[in-house]
Design a protein around this motif. Structure first.
Motif, PDB file in Angstrom:
ATOM      1  N   SER A 337       0.417  -0.699  -2.226  1.00 46.24           N
ATOM      2  CA  SER A 337       0.808  -0.563  -0.819  1.00 46.24           C
ATOM      3  C   SER A 337      -0.375  -0.126   0.032  1.00 46.24           C
ATOM      4  N   ARG A 338      -1.280   0.654  -0.554  1.00 44.58           N
ATOM      5  CA  ARG A 338      -2.459   1.116   0.178  1.00 44.58           C
ATOM      6  C   ARG A 338      -3.393  -0.051   0.496  1.00 44.58           C
ATOM      7  N   ASP A 339      -3.598  -0.927  -0.484  1.00 49.46           N
ATOM      8  CA  ASP A 339      -4.431  -2.104  -0.238  1.00 49.46           C
ATOM      9  C   ASP A 339      -3.788  -3.028   0.788  1.00 49.46           C
ATOM     10  N   LEU A 340      -2.460  -3.186   0.697  1.00 46.73           N
ATOM     11  CA  LEU A 340      -1.765  -4.054   1.651  1.00 46.73           C
ATOM     12  C   LEU A 340      -1.869  -3.513   3.070  1.00 46.73           C
ATOM     13  N   ALA A 341      -1.783  -2.187   3.208  1.00 45.06           N
ATOM     14  CA  ALA A 341      -1.916  -1.577   4.532  1.00 45.06           C
ATOM     15  C   ALA A 341      -3.299  -1.834   5.108  1.00 45.06           C
ATOM     16  N   ARG A 342      -4.304  -1.799   4.257  1.00 47.35           N
ATOM     17  CA  ARG A 342      -5.676  -2.037   4.714  1.00 47.35           C
ATOM     18  C   ARG A 342      -5.893  -3.497   5.093  1.00 47.35           C
ATOM     19  N   LEU A 343      -5.299  -4.416   4.310  1.00 45.77           N
ATOM     20  CA  LEU A 343      -5.531  -5.837   4.516  1.00 45.77           C
ATOM     21  C   LEU A 343      -4.699  -6.430   5.649  1.00 45.77           C
ATOM     22  N   GLY A 344      -3.614  -5.736   6.045  1.00 45.97           N
ATOM     23  CA  GLY A 344      -2.806  -6.209   7.164  1.00 45.97           C
ATOM     24  C   GLY A 344      -1.494  -6.826   6.725  1.00 45.97           C
ATOM     25  N   LYS A 345      -0.582  -6.966   7.668  1.00 45.01           N
ATOM     26  CA  LYS A 345       0.786  -7.381   7.357  1.00 45.01           C
ATOM     27  C   LYS A 345       0.889  -8.806   6.831  1.00 45.01           C
ATOM     28  N   ASN A 346      -0.121  -9.628   7.089  1.00 47.26           N
ATOM     29  CA  ASN A 346      -0.071 -11.014   6.634  1.00 47.26           C
ATOM     30  C   ASN A 346      -0.685 -11.216   5.246  1.00 47.26           C
ATOM     31  N   ALA A 347      -1.133 -10.132   4.632  1.00 46.52           N
ATOM     32  CA  ALA A 347      -1.763 -10.231   3.319  1.00 46.52           C
ATOM     33  C   ALA A 347      -0.736 -10.602   2.253  1.00 46.52           C
ATOM     34  N   ASP A 348      -1.141 -11.439   1.321  1.00 46.57           N
ATOM     35  CA  ASP A 348      -0.282 -11.826   0.201  1.00 46.57           C
ATOM     36  C   ASP A 348      -0.298 -10.681  -0.818  1.00 46.57           C
ATOM     37  N   PRO A 349       0.858 -10.118  -1.154  1.00 47.03           N
ATOM     38  CA  PRO A 349       0.876  -8.991  -2.093  1.00 47.03           C
ATOM     39  C   PRO A 349       0.493  -9.375  -3.518  1.00 47.03           C
ATOM     40  N   VAL A 350       0.563 -10.660  -3.837  1.00 48.83           N
ATOM     41  CA  VAL A 350       0.222 -11.120  -5.177  1.00 48.83           C
ATOM     42  C   VAL A 350      -1.217 -11.628  -5.191  1.00 48.83           C
ATOM     43  N   LYS A 351      -2.017 -11.057  -6.056  1.00 48.43           N
ATOM     44  CA  LYS A 351      -3.428 -11.424  -6.159  1.00 48.43           C
ATOM     45  C   LYS A 351      -3.619 -12.320  -7.382  1.00 48.43           C
ATOM     46  N   ASN A 352      -4.129 -13.509  -7.161  1.00 45.52           N
ATOM     47  CA  ASN A 352      -4.427 -14.441  -8.239  1.00 45.52           C
ATOM     48  C   ASN A 352      -5.934 -14.436  -8.494  1.00 45.52           C
ATOM     49  N   VAL A 353      -6.307 -14.293  -9.754  1.00 44.97           N
ATOM     50  CA  VAL A 353      -7.713 -14.182 -10.124  1.00 44.97           C
ATOM     51  C   VAL A 353      -8.026 -15.227 -11.183  1.00 44.97           C
ATOM     52  N   GLU A 354      -9.087 -15.981 -10.975  1.00 49.81           N
ATOM     53  CA  GLU A 354      -9.538 -16.936 -11.985  1.00 49.81           C
ATOM     54  C   GLU A 354     -10.875 -16.463 -12.536  1.00 49.81           C
ATOM     55  N   VAL A 355     -10.909 -16.204 -13.827  1.00 51.63           N
ATOM     56  CA  VAL A 355     -12.132 -15.727 -14.477  1.00 51.63           C
ATOM     57  C   VAL A 355     -12.343 -16.512 -15.763  1.00 51.63           C
TER      58      VAL A 355
END
Length: 436
Positions: A337-355
């Motif tokens: 929730s802290r990261d989402l607050a920083r990134l703004g209301k339009n941020a996607d809560p699910v982070k997809n990572v390709e490594v």
């Protein structure tokens, strides 16, 4: 004239970089947030101090505490403050002094004196996120910053974590105020991976502008494999082979350890710990040290003195990514929730990572030795072949190979050899290659 120029350069350096003489090796300790969040109080902190100094367990056949193997910092995170008790709904008095929630922390000085009696170094937390003062106090308001620094000394803290939720983001000013106290104080920059150190002159690489001892490179970590691996990748830009920004007194920090937290398996916790060791990341534990079951489940990981020795060695480089699979794997985690607050209301809560499916990380040790962590990131078994020449060894080198996880020598190889291992999902092989 040359002496005057040299003095001017030293004064300039003092302005741009922290010079508190500490953090010369990656800090080790514990911090409250990952296991307690805002549900923290003085008694819990003192219990963690007891636990970190407890010698009821064994390491290498001797009664040993976490403190004995290097975990000396015990950090209090957010929610020590009396929200709304100060001016404009803040938690600071008109003179800038912070107002403590005495229901939770009746006597901070007593708490830290107790820690010092255990040879523990207590750490504090500033520019808070819970009941943030942004919009309530003037940004970088001098009385507030000076009041926090005065209180840190008054209460006997040995370090501060400066977050990015409050109004005071001037790390150069924080560092100068803390240095002026004369009390060496470890400074952690937790500015939401937005405030990084940098080379003062990227052409001459004269010195790194780094008003903190360690600094966040990533989003908040979670007890999730995708989050851990994602955060690890964020150290790469700061570990250039010739001119690394991460160095003594200025360490890249992919956030606290999640070892023993959440649903992490033993294998994932071990790989996580090894990854932080091989890239010289601060080793800050985040589980409840009084939980005997959790402590037993990871004791051999977090007290592995050979792994810790890799972390606590400086031979000119913090560690680097050596090679990786061309094939990719997809990982996923949910932002806090802290990261989402920083990134703004339009941020996607699910982070997809390709490594990459697998990676090999390495760090230079004494006398030309190398430590290497072979890491299987994928969800399936991986067979990984490491050319020892990729670690910088000449073809005619003779190398003793030691398994750090198993504490045993396993073979002798030449520098022209290839070391091959098959690893299960999320597993790792942590090796040390010593010249014979």
């Amino acid at each position: 004239m040359y002496r005057q120029i040299a003095l001017l350069l030293l004064l300039t350096l003092a302005v741009f970089a922290i010079d508190n003489g500490i953090g010369r090796l990656p800090p080790m300790g514990w911090r409250s947030w990952n296991c307690f969040g805002g549900n923290i109080d003085q008694q819990k902190m003192m219990s963690q101090m007891d636990a970190i100094a407890d010698r009821s367990r064994m390491v290498n056949g001797k009664p040993t505490s976490l403190l004995d193997v290097g975990f000396e910092h015990v950090g209090l995170d957010d929610n020590w403050q009396d929200c709304g008790a100060g001016i404009n709904g803040s938690f600071h008095a008109p003179d800038g002094h912070p107002i403590i929630n005495t229901q939770r922390f009746p006597d901070m000085k007593k708490m830290n004196d107790y820690g010092h009696s255990k040879n523990v170094k207590p750490g504090w937390y500033l520019n808070n996120c819970i009941c943030s003062e942004s919009g309530k106090l003037t940004p970088n308001w001098p009385p507030q910053m000076q009041g926090d620094v005065n209180a840190a000394v008054e209460f006997g803290y040995d370090g501060v974590k400066i977050d990015g939720c409050g109004p005071s983001h001037n790390l150069l000013e924080w560092a100068e105020l803390l240095n002026k106290t004369g009390r060496p104080m470890m400074i952690e920059n937790c500015h939401d991976n937005t405030t990084f150190p940098y080379w003062h002159d990227p052409k001459t690489f004269d010195y790194v502008v780094c008003p903190m001892n360690f600094w966040r490179v990533s989003n908040d970590i979670q007890a999730n494999w995708g989050s851990i691996i994602s955060n690890l990748q964020h150290v790469i830009p700061f570990q250039d082979l010739k001119h690394p920004i991460a160095q003594p007194g200025c360490w890249a920090y992919p956030d606290m350890l999640e070892v023993a937290n959440g649903e992490l398996t033993y294998t994932e916790s071990r790989s996580h710990f090894g990854a932080w060791c091989v890239v010289s990341a601060p080793l800050i534990l985040g589980f409840d040290l009084t939980n005997e079951a959790k402590m037993s489940s990871v004791w051999d990981i977090i007290t592995n003195t050979e792994a810790i020795a890799v972390s606590q060695t400086w031979e000119g480089h913090p560690g680097r990514l050596v090679t990786e699979s061309p094939q990719k794997t997809k990982l996923q985690y949910t932002l806090t929730s802290r990261d989402l607050a920083r990134l703004g209301k339009n941020a996607d809560p699910v982070k997809n990572v390709e490594v990459s499916n697998w990676q090999v990380w390495a760090k230079t040790l004494q006398k030309g030795s190398q430590a290497a962590l072979i890491l299987n990131i994928a969800e399936t078994n991986s067979t990984i072949a490491l050319k020892l020449s990729d670690l910088g060894f000449s073809n005619d080198s003779k190398l003793r190979v030691r398994d750090i996880w198993e504490h045993k020598d396993i073979t002798v190889l030449s520098g022209s050899s290839t070391y091959t291992v098959t690893l299960k999902p999320h597993d790792s092989s942590f090796l040390r290659f010593d010249l014979q």
